[in-house]
Scaffold this active site. Structure first.
Site: not given
Ligand code: SAH
Ligand code: SF4
Length: 354
Positions: A100, A113, A120, A124, A127, A172-173, A204, A227-229, A303, A344
């Site tokens: 994407e 983006c 990945c 997480c 995600c 991806g990371e 990121s 991405s701390l959360h 999301n 994502c």
């Molecule tokens: N892997 C990297 C970059 C890709 S994800 C990372 O995790 O930072 C990019 C952003 O989308 C991250 O901040 C991630 O936490 C967020 N993200 C992933 N799934 C999501 C969701 N379901 N709702 C909102 N943000 C999400």
């Molecule tokens: Fe990978 Fe980023 Fe999604 Fe976590 S949030 S699974 S690191 S793409």
């Protein structure tokens, strides 16, 4: 798994120049080819009027079965949000993998983006990409190709507008695919080509500690977003399994050292999930964690994804106010394009299901 990178798009200018001069083609022809591909975002240089030595080199060296290719991904699908500000592209790579890429307009400025991997490995739980698992790293050429795809789309709809910003927040990371990502960013920030300012490129990461430190050591000029959360180890490991490998303590220590060594602000991404990480107490713990780090917190609404039953929080404002009162700048990320499943990995997940 990786695929051989014969793509011309994955070469820096110095590498392209070396390839051409080894074939007795002069540097100024290399500059012409670089401009055509990277500044003008031309899909097929053989269709452009080239100086004769360059035309000969292009005809003999670029294409199927030749030493190089310009393997542009095929657009499998394009979806526009109802407000017209977000366009999402599903791109099919040469081996059939689908990734994407998103183009967003915000206050008249355009941001792309892009993805760094197919799938990945970080898993997480919230995600859609993490729920898919890891398929493979993208090559530098495949990352650059996404930027060129978006620039061509932008040129078609807004001929006088430039792509100004780039975020590595697609699938991806990025720091798990460090070399390809850094090379691709060096290529797209080259002022002779795409010329996206390095300070307008944000990488990121889920918190890939060794490569956060490497970015600082190598003085990479890009912005860092983490991405701390969560503000406790137990809560974070439950959402972000990578935290078991690089725990919260080591991540914050890496951020502190990055901040000290580079003097740069770090952006912390925080998805607000109802009842999990949205309380004022959590905000207070977060402010203590970030004390002394030049930081900015981006709050992101969750999301919804198929594989996770958490809900988006409605206490974002009190979370934001608490952080602000404690001196931490904090803003909401636009919930842009949710109607095109622009979270994502979400469009791909929806498509695979159909
Ligand atoms: N892997 C990297 C970059 C890709 S994800 C990372 O995790 O930072 C990019 C952003 O989308 C991250 O901040 C991630 O936490 C967020 N993200 C992933 N799934 C999501 C969701 N379901 N709702 C909102 N943000 C999400
Ligand atoms: Fe990978 Fe980023 Fe999604 Fe976590 S949030 S699974 S690191 S793409």
């Amino acid at each position: 798994m990786s695929i051989p990178d014969k793509s011309l798009l994955g070469l820096t200018f110095t590498e392209l120049e070396a390839v051409l001069t080894a074939d007795n083609v002069l540097t100024h022809h290399a500059k012409q080819l670089w401009r055509i591909v990277h500044r003008q975002a031309t899909a097929d240089p053989s269709q452009v009027a080239l100086s004769p030595p360059l035309a000969k080199w292009v005809a003999g060296n670029i294409g199927a079965g030749k030493s190089h290719c310009i393997d542009l991904p095929e657009q499998a699908e394009e979806i526009h949000s109802s407000d017209g500000l977000t366009r999402k592209y599903l791109l099919r790579l040469t081996d059939g993998q689908v990734i994407e890429t998103v183009l967003m307009e915000y206050e008249g400025r355009f941001t792309a983006c892009v993805s760094s991997q197919a799938g990945c490995a970080m898993g997480c739980v919230f995600c859609a990409t993490g729920q898919m698992g890891f398929v493979r790293h993208l090559t530098a050429g495949e990352i650059v190709a996404q930027v060129l795809h978006v620039r061509r789309a932008l040129a078609a709809s807004h001929p006088h507008r430039r792509l100004r910003n780039l975020v590595l927040m697609g699938m991806g990371e990025p720091l798990h695919n460090y070399d390809a990502v850094m090379k691709a960013m060096d290529i797209v920030s080259d002022p002779r080509g795409c010329a996206i300012g390095p300070a307008r490129i944000a990488i990121s990461t889920v918190g890939y500690v060794p490569n956060i430190l490497r970015m600082a050591r190598e003085k990479r000029p890009y912005r860092l977003a983490v991405s701390l959360h969560s503000s406790t180890e137990a809560e974070r490991s439950a959402l972000v399994p990578a935290s078991k490998k690089w725990n919260l303590e080591s991540l914050i220590a890496a951020c502190r050292s990055y901040s000290r060594d580079t003097g740069k602000r770090i952006f912390f991404e925080w998805i607000l999930i109802a009842g999990k990480n949205d309380s004022e107490d959590t905000a207070r713990r977060l402010a203590i964690l970030l004390d002394g780090i030049d930081s900015h917190v981006n709050l992101i609404p969750l999301n919804p994804t198929e594989g996770y039953d958490g809900h988006s929080s409605s206490s974002g404002l009190s979370f934001q106010n608490t952080l602000r009162e404690l001196g931490i700048p904090c803003t909401f990320r636009q919930r842009r394009g949710i109607d095109v499943a622009a979270g994502c990995g979400m469009l791909k997940a929806a498509r695979v299901k159909r």
